[in-house]
Design a protein around this motif. Structure first.
Motif, PDB file in Angstrom:
ATOM      1  N   ALA A   1      -6.697 -59.727 -13.503  1.00 34.41           N
ATOM      2  CA  ALA A   1      -6.125 -58.380 -13.607  1.00 34.41           C
ATOM      3  C   ALA A   1      -5.359 -57.994 -12.351  1.00 34.41           C
ATOM      4  O   ALA A   1      -4.324 -57.326 -12.428  1.00 34.41           O
ATOM      5  N   THR A   2      -5.852 -58.422 -11.184  1.00 39.68           N
ATOM      6  CA  THR A   2      -5.186 -58.098  -9.919  1.00 39.68           C
ATOM      7  C   THR A   2      -5.266 -59.290  -8.976  1.00 39.68           C
ATOM      8  O   THR A   2      -6.167 -60.124  -9.074  1.00 39.68           O
ATOM      9  N   VAL A   3      -4.318 -59.350  -8.057  1.00 35.64           N
ATOM     10  CA  VAL A   3      -4.336 -60.306  -6.959  1.00 35.64           C
ATOM     11  C   VAL A   3      -3.915 -59.558  -5.697  1.00 35.64           C
ATOM     12  O   VAL A   3      -3.350 -58.465  -5.775  1.00 35.64           O
ATOM     13  N   THR A   4      -4.192 -60.141  -4.523  1.00 31.75           N
ATOM     14  CA  THR A   4      -3.797 -59.523  -3.256  1.00 31.75           C
ATOM     15  C   THR A   4      -2.933 -60.485  -2.458  1.00 31.75           C
ATOM     16  O   THR A   4      -3.171 -61.696  -2.453  1.00 31.75           O
ATOM     17  N   THR A   5      -1.945 -59.936  -1.766  1.00 30.63           N
ATOM     18  CA  THR A   5      -0.986 -60.764  -1.034  1.00 30.63           C
ATOM     19  C   THR A   5      -1.535 -61.186   0.321  1.00 30.63           C
ATOM     20  O   THR A   5      -2.378 -60.508   0.914  1.00 30.63           O
ATOM     21  N   ASP A   6      -1.007 -62.325   0.817  1.00 29.70           N
ATOM     22  CA  ASP A   6      -1.358 -62.793   2.152  1.00 29.70           C
ATOM     23  C   ASP A   6      -0.286 -62.348   3.135  1.00 29.70           C
ATOM     24  O   ASP A   6       0.555 -61.494   2.821  1.00 29.70           O
ATOM     25  N   ALA A   7      -0.301 -62.926   4.338  1.00 30.57           N
ATOM     26  CA  ALA A   7       0.640 -62.515   5.378  1.00 30.57           C
ATOM     27  C   ALA A   7       2.092 -62.802   5.013  1.00 30.57           C
ATOM     28  O   ALA A   7       3.010 -62.187   5.555  1.00 30.57           O
ATOM     29  N   SER A   8       2.312 -63.736   4.078  1.00 29.51           N
ATOM     30  CA  SER A   8       3.671 -64.047   3.642  1.00 29.51           C
ATOM     31  C   SER A   8       4.095 -63.222   2.439  1.00 29.51           C
ATOM     32  O   SER A   8       5.186 -63.429   1.898  1.00 29.51           O
ATOM     33  N   GLY A   9       3.247 -62.290   1.995  1.00 31.41           N
ATOM     34  CA  GLY A   9       3.551 -61.492   0.814  1.00 31.41           C
ATOM     35  C   GLY A   9       3.306 -62.235  -0.482  1.00 31.41           C
ATOM     36  O   GLY A   9       3.774 -61.803  -1.535  1.00 31.41           O
ATOM     37  N   VAL A  10       2.565 -63.361  -0.429  1.00 31.27           N
ATOM     38  CA  VAL A  10       2.354 -64.221  -1.599  1.00 31.27           C
ATOM     39  C   VAL A  10       0.920 -64.076  -2.103  1.00 31.27           C
ATOM     40  O   VAL A  10      -0.016 -63.964  -1.311  1.00 31.27           O
ATOM     41  N   ALA A  11       0.766 -64.082  -3.437  1.00 36.35           N
ATOM     42  CA  ALA A  11      -0.554 -64.118  -4.073  1.00 36.35           C
ATOM     43  C   ALA A  11      -0.499 -65.145  -5.208  1.00 36.35           C
ATOM     44  O   ALA A  11       0.455 -65.169  -5.999  1.00 36.35           O
TER      45      ALA A  11
ATOM     46  N   ALA B   1       5.338 -57.904   2.002  1.00 40.04           N
ATOM     47  CA  ALA B   1       4.506 -56.720   1.866  1.00 40.04           C
ATOM     48  C   ALA B   1       3.303 -56.851   2.784  1.00 40.04           C
ATOM     49  O   ALA B   1       2.921 -57.965   3.159  1.00 40.04           O
ATOM     50  N   PRO B   2       2.690 -55.740   3.198  1.00 36.01           N
ATOM     51  CA  PRO B   2       1.523 -55.824   4.083  1.00 36.01           C
ATOM     52  C   PRO B   2       0.422 -56.696   3.495  1.00 36.01           C
ATOM     53  O   PRO B   2       0.243 -56.778   2.280  1.00 36.01           O
ATOM     54  N   VAL B   3      -0.309 -57.368   4.377  1.00 31.29           N
ATOM     55  CA  VAL B   3      -1.426 -58.210   3.939  1.00 31.29           C
ATOM     56  C   VAL B   3      -2.415 -57.373   3.116  1.00 31.29           C
ATOM     57  O   VAL B   3      -2.747 -56.252   3.479  1.00 31.29           O
ATOM     58  N   GLY B   4      -2.875 -57.923   2.009  1.00 30.82           N
ATOM     59  CA  GLY B   4      -3.842 -57.223   1.171  1.00 30.82           C
ATOM     60  C   GLY B   4      -3.236 -56.282   0.153  1.00 30.82           C
ATOM     61  O   GLY B   4      -3.960 -55.510  -0.483  1.00 30.82           O
ATOM     62  N   THR B   5      -1.901 -56.331  -0.007  1.00 29.77           N
ATOM     63  CA  THR B   5      -1.280 -55.501  -1.039  1.00 29.77           C
ATOM     64  C   THR B   5      -1.798 -55.926  -2.419  1.00 29.77           C
ATOM     65  O   THR B   5      -1.772 -57.104  -2.766  1.00 29.77           O
ATOM     66  N   VAL B   6      -2.291 -54.966  -3.191  1.00 24.41           N
ATOM     67  CA  VAL B   6      -2.866 -55.265  -4.501  1.00 24.41           C
ATOM     68  C   VAL B   6      -1.760 -55.256  -5.561  1.00 24.41           C
ATOM     69  O   VAL B   6      -0.982 -54.301  -5.652  1.00 24.41           O
ATOM     70  N   VAL B   7      -1.704 -56.324  -6.336  1.00 21.98           N
ATOM     71  CA  VAL B   7      -0.701 -56.461  -7.385  1.00 21.98           C
ATOM     72  C   VAL B   7      -1.423 -56.581  -8.723  1.00 21.98           C
ATOM     73  O   VAL B   7      -2.341 -57.400  -8.875  1.00 21.98           O
ATOM     74  N   SER B   8      -1.042 -55.742  -9.685  1.00 21.71           N
ATOM     75  CA  SER B   8      -1.636 -55.783 -11.029  1.00 21.71           C
ATOM     76  C   SER B   8      -0.826 -56.720 -11.924  1.00 21.71           C
ATOM     77  O   SER B   8       0.409 -56.709 -11.889  1.00 21.71           O
ATOM     78  N   LEU B   9      -1.527 -57.526 -12.715  1.00 23.51           N
ATOM     79  CA  LEU B   9      -0.880 -58.518 -13.579  1.00 23.51           C
ATOM     80  C   LEU B   9      -1.209 -58.250 -15.043  1.00 23.51           C
ATOM     81  O   LEU B   9      -2.283 -57.734 -15.369  1.00 23.51           O
ATOM     82  N   SER B  10      -0.272 -58.626 -15.924  1.00 24.35           N
ATOM     83  CA  SER B  10      -0.512 -58.547 -17.368  1.00 24.35           C
ATOM     84  C   SER B  10       0.299 -59.631 -18.061  1.00 24.35           C
ATOM     85  O   SER B  10       1.340 -60.062 -17.564  1.00 24.35           O
TER      86      SER B  10
ATOM     87  N   ILE C   1      -3.667 -75.049 -18.058  1.00 22.34           N
ATOM     88  CA  ILE C   1      -3.747 -74.162 -16.891  1.00 22.34           C
ATOM     89  C   ILE C   1      -2.443 -74.323 -16.102  1.00 22.34           C
ATOM     90  O   ILE C   1      -2.101 -75.427 -15.668  1.00 22.34           O
ATOM     91  N   LEU C   2      -1.725 -73.211 -15.932  1.00 19.33           N
ATOM     92  CA  LEU C   2      -0.468 -73.204 -15.195  1.00 19.33           C
ATOM     93  C   LEU C   2      -0.659 -72.428 -13.892  1.00 19.33           C
ATOM     94  O   LEU C   2      -1.012 -71.246 -13.904  1.00 19.33           O
ATOM     95  N   ASP C   3      -0.444 -73.093 -12.753  1.00 27.42           N
ATOM     96  CA  ASP C   3      -0.513 -72.415 -11.458  1.00 27.42           C
ATOM     97  C   ASP C   3       0.743 -71.581 -11.260  1.00 27.42           C
ATOM     98  O   ASP C   3       1.865 -72.077 -11.422  1.00 27.42           O
ATOM     99  N   MET C   4       0.532 -70.315 -10.892  1.00 27.89           N
ATOM    100  CA  MET C   4       1.648 -69.405 -10.677  1.00 27.89           C
ATOM    101  C   MET C   4       1.427 -68.608  -9.393  1.00 27.89           C
ATOM    102  O   MET C   4       0.333 -68.614  -8.805  1.00 27.89           O
ATOM    103  N   SER C   5       2.457 -67.919  -8.966  1.00 32.29           N
ATOM    104  CA  SER C   5       2.347 -67.050  -7.796  1.00 32.29           C
ATOM    105  C   SER C   5       3.343 -65.916  -7.918  1.00 32.29           C
ATOM    106  O   SER C   5       4.319 -66.002  -8.678  1.00 32.29           O
ATOM    107  N   ILE C   6       3.071 -64.854  -7.185  1.00 38.28           N
ATOM    108  CA  ILE C   6       4.041 -63.765  -7.039  1.00 38.28           C
ATOM    109  C   ILE C   6       4.322 -63.593  -5.554  1.00 38.28           C
ATOM    110  O   ILE C   6       3.463 -63.842  -4.705  1.00 38.28           O
ATOM    111  N   LEU C   7       5.543 -63.197  -5.227  1.00 41.89           N
ATOM    112  CA  LEU C   7       5.941 -62.919  -3.856  1.00 41.89           C
ATOM    113  C   LEU C   7       6.497 -61.508  -3.818  1.00 41.89           C
ATOM    114  O   LEU C   7       7.441 -61.185  -4.550  1.00 41.89           O
ATOM    115  N   VAL C   8       5.896 -60.653  -2.979  1.00 38.53           N
ATOM    116  CA  VAL C   8       6.304 -59.253  -2.878  1.00 38.53           C
ATOM    117  C   VAL C   8       7.036 -59.061  -1.556  1.00 38.53           C
ATOM    118  O   VAL C   8       6.490 -59.343  -0.484  1.00 38.53           O
ATOM    119  N   ALA C   9       8.289 -58.613  -1.621  1.00 34.98           N
ATOM    120  CA  ALA C   9       9.092 -58.348  -0.424  1.00 34.98           C
ATOM    121  C   ALA C   9       9.490 -56.886  -0.396  1.00 34.98           C
ATOM    122  O   ALA C   9       9.653 -56.254  -1.446  1.00 34.98           O
TER     123      ALA C   9
END
Length: 696
Positions: A630-640, A529-538, A514-522
């Motif tokens: 399949a999807t994650v949502t960003t927090d106030a820092s743009g991170v999911a 990015a606004p809080v709750g931005t939905v990001v699709s992963l594959s 299990i590898l912990d990962m994250s995405i940051l959307v700017a």
């Protein structure tokens, strides 16, 4: 015997208390007769009604009640049952309009204050036949408070204070729509505005009144409302006896009793100080600028300086612009800024007064700059409103702030979504009131319902009546000036970055990593990015390697000689499924099964191309890339955050590609990362993992 029985019991059963008298008459003779029985019911009559109230007061907020008890009594003060008592109240609410006394001769009702929250006396009246009785109940708790912005005012009508009258009920809640009357008493006199001094309380239970002094002395102002009163004490002081800066004059503008004023370079600001006897000299001091004055007795000029002593004019005529009972000096400046002016009695320095003077340039506007804050705002949709404060600063050719310059704001490239600026024209600050710096003008930008491009909406600021304005990049300025402001509406997505943990975990089966990962959307401005931005992963296993004993084979590269040069069959190769449709087909005439292309991170088809193992399966399978949400949502820092899970048999031998896609306010962006699936050190030293499942 019968007579004796009756006689002995008459004193025991009082005849007035008999409720029925029965008389039997029987007549007849011979073979028949006639009988008649008559019953008379006597209604009980009260001669006295006794009333009590517990408690004797109720609160004006209708939060409690008083119990009214009624006792019906006869002439001998004996309680009488079954007496009907009618009840009424001149105010408030009774629980019943009538009551019938019980077996003890008692009846009860309750009283409450009702809708009216006025302090008052309620009178409850009880009536039974010809008998009437009353009892009072007090309604209490409503208060009238007066708050004043000051307690001392001059008698010349200047510097009025504001009185705020607040009416509250017993529960501390505002009493709206209530008439308030103000009166005054005392040795002094004031003027109450508006006149007459009455008003109706607003929704907060308040009215405001301005009070100015007319006759010196003590004054008590009383406010009356809802049966309650409130008072405040004021002192009206004689102007002639008060040491103060009582007037400034700048050209034709006269300001009485100022605490702040403004001037420009080149202006003559005349400051007049009321100096009651026995004062002889007044000191004028300033942090910026220079004083000039004449001796009012001789008319001789006093040498100019930033601190000077000016004699008080005590005898008419006053020379050189002097005024009887005053000390007068003129302030000039060659600089801009905020000057603190102080005047004081030379003999008693503690007797003083102060004035703030804002100094700006008197030259024409030469440049204007514009700063929107913030520069990225959301769209205005529903209850969400995007707004930015526009601050324009106007300066002259010497870069000094210019006050009272009209600045017009405009939108150069509107989106069509309804964005607005208000107000359109604003005068630059000549004082620091309102938190502005000198030469600044402030307006508000409100976004519309449409997102802007990455460069944003361009806002222009211009000085009305001149050629000075902000300009976009590449457009020559008519005068030295700043650039247009830019506001991005909607926070257009700019990029997606990936983060990876530096350690691996193992799941409960001990067969998977299990590898912990994250995405940051700017966005395009580097804001999250606004809080709750939905990001699709594959995830996709983009390549695989051959090898044994936890060691990857080195690429056996052979330079292409023809269209199908074959290498030695060792190294790292792209996934056979070139179009990633999970089907072994022949896209573009190239049969996928058995096709071998050396893996390069640039994605080019460099290296040997040839035919390998045709086994009817895709090398490698999509499951080799692991699984993730399949999807994650960003927090106030743009991170999911998310977790990538993959089998231990896929570690070392597979290269995975993780893609993330999202849409921020209508703009789409994608990011990806490629990396080899790592094992843990514990599983490779020594090697405990299986050899590569892949062959050429």
């Amino acid at each position: 015997m019968l007579n004796k029985f009756i006689s002995s019991n008459l004193t025991r059963f009082a005849l007035p208390l008999l409720l029925a008298v029965s008389t039997a008459m029987l007549t007849g003779c011979g073979g028949g007769g006639t009988g008649t029985t008559t019953t008379t019911v006597l209604t009980p009559t009260a001669t006295t009604l006794s009333l009590t109230a517990v408690p004797t007061t109720v609160k004006s907020d209708n939060s409690n009640t008083s119990t009214i008890s009624i006792v019906a009594l006869d002439a001998g003060n004996a309680a009488i049952p079954n007496v009907t008592v009618n009840l009424s109240a001149n105010t408030g609410v009774l629980s019943s309009a009538s009551v019938v006394t019980d077996g003890t001769g008692k009846g009860t009702v309750t009283f409450s204050t009702g809708a009216s929250r006025t302090n008052r006396t309620a009178t409850i009246t009880a009536t039974a036949g010809a008998v009437t009785s009353q009892i009072p109940v007090q309604v209490v708790g409503t208060t009238v408070g007066i708050a004043a912005t000051g307690t001392t005012i001059p008698d010349n009508g200047t510097l009025p204070v504001t009185l705020t009258v607040t009416v509250l009920d017993a529960g501390g809640f505002a009493v709206p729509n209530t008439a308030v009357t103000l009166t005054q008493a005392g040795t002094g006199t004031v003027t109450l505005t508006p006149t007459p001094a009455t008003g109706i309380t607003d929704i907060n239970g308040k009215i405001t009144v301005s009070v100015a002094g007319t006759v010196a002395g003590a004054v008590t102002v009383t406010a009356t409302a809802a049966g309650a009163t409130g008072t405040t004490a004021l002192t009206v002081s004689p102007t002639a006896a008060t040491f103060s800066i009582d007037q400034t004059t700048n050209g034709a503008v006269i300001t009485p009793n100022p605490t702040m004023t403004s001037m420009k370079i080149g202006d003559l600001l005349v400051v007049q100080v009321n100096a009651p006897a026995p004062m002889a000299n007044v000191m004028f001091a300033t942090t910026t600028g220079t004083w000039a004055a004449n001796n009012p007795s001789t008319g001789i000029a006093i040498p100019p300086a930033n601190v000077i002593s000016v004699p008080v004019c005590t005898l008419a005529p006053c020379l050189g612009g002097g005024v009887l009972g005053k000390a007068v000096a003129t302030l000039t400046t060659a600089q801009t800024g905020i000057a603190n002016v102080q005047v004081y009695d030379l003999a008693v320095p503690a007797t003083s007064d102060t004035l703030t003077v804002a100094m700006t340039s008197g030259a024409p506007a030469n440049s204007i700059t514009l700063q929107p804050t913030p520069s990225v705002v959301p769209k205005s949709v529903g209850t969400t409103t995007g707004s930015s404060t526009l601050i324009a600063t106007v300066r002259d050719a010497a870069n000094l702030p210019v006050g009272n310059a009209p600045v017009a704001f405009s939108i150069v490239n509107p989106t069509g979504g309804g964005e607005t600026i208000s107000p359109v024209v604003v005068f630059t600050a000549a004082t620091t009131a309102g938190g502005l710096n000198l030469g600044e003008a402030r307006a508000s930008f409100t976004s519309g319902t449409t997102s802007s491009g990455a460069t944003g909406v361009q806002i222009r600021a211009s000085v009305v009546g001149t050629a000075v304005s902000t300009q976009p990049v590449g457009v020559p300025n008519l005068t030295a000036s700043g650039l247009d402001g830019s506001i991005v509406i909607g926070g257009t997505a700019g990029s997606i970055a990936f983060g990876q943990a530096t350690s691996l975990a193992t799941d409960a089966t001990n067969a998977n990593y299990i590898l912990d990962m994250s995405i940051l959307v700017a966005d395009s401005n580097g804001n999250p990015a606004p809080v709750g931005t939905v990001v699709s992963l594959s995830a996709w296993p983009i390549a695989w390697s051959t090898g044994i004993n936890c060691t990857i084979d080195t690429d056996a590269y052979v330079a292409p000689v023809g269209p199908a040069t074959v290498g030695t069959g060792k190294g790292t190769f792209y996934n056979e499924d070139a179009n990633e449709n999970l089907i072994l087909d022949a896209p573009g005439g190239l049969v996928e099964d058995g096709t071998r292309r050396f893996y390069t991170k640039t994605g080019a088809l460099a290296g040997t191309r040839g035919s390998g193992n045709k086994n009817g399966f895709i090398d490698g399978p999509n499951s080799a890339g692991g699984t993730l949400p399949a999807t994650v949502t960003t927090d106030a820092s743009g991170v999911a955050a998310f977790k990538l899970t993959y089998t231990k048999s896929s570690a070392i031998w597979n290269v995975v590609r993780i893609r993330a896609t999202t849409v921020v306010q209508g703009s789409s962006t994608m990011g990806e990362i490629q990396f080899r699936l790592d094992p843990t050190a514990a599983d490779t030293t020594p090697c405990k993992l299986p050899n590569s499942p892949y062959t050429f």
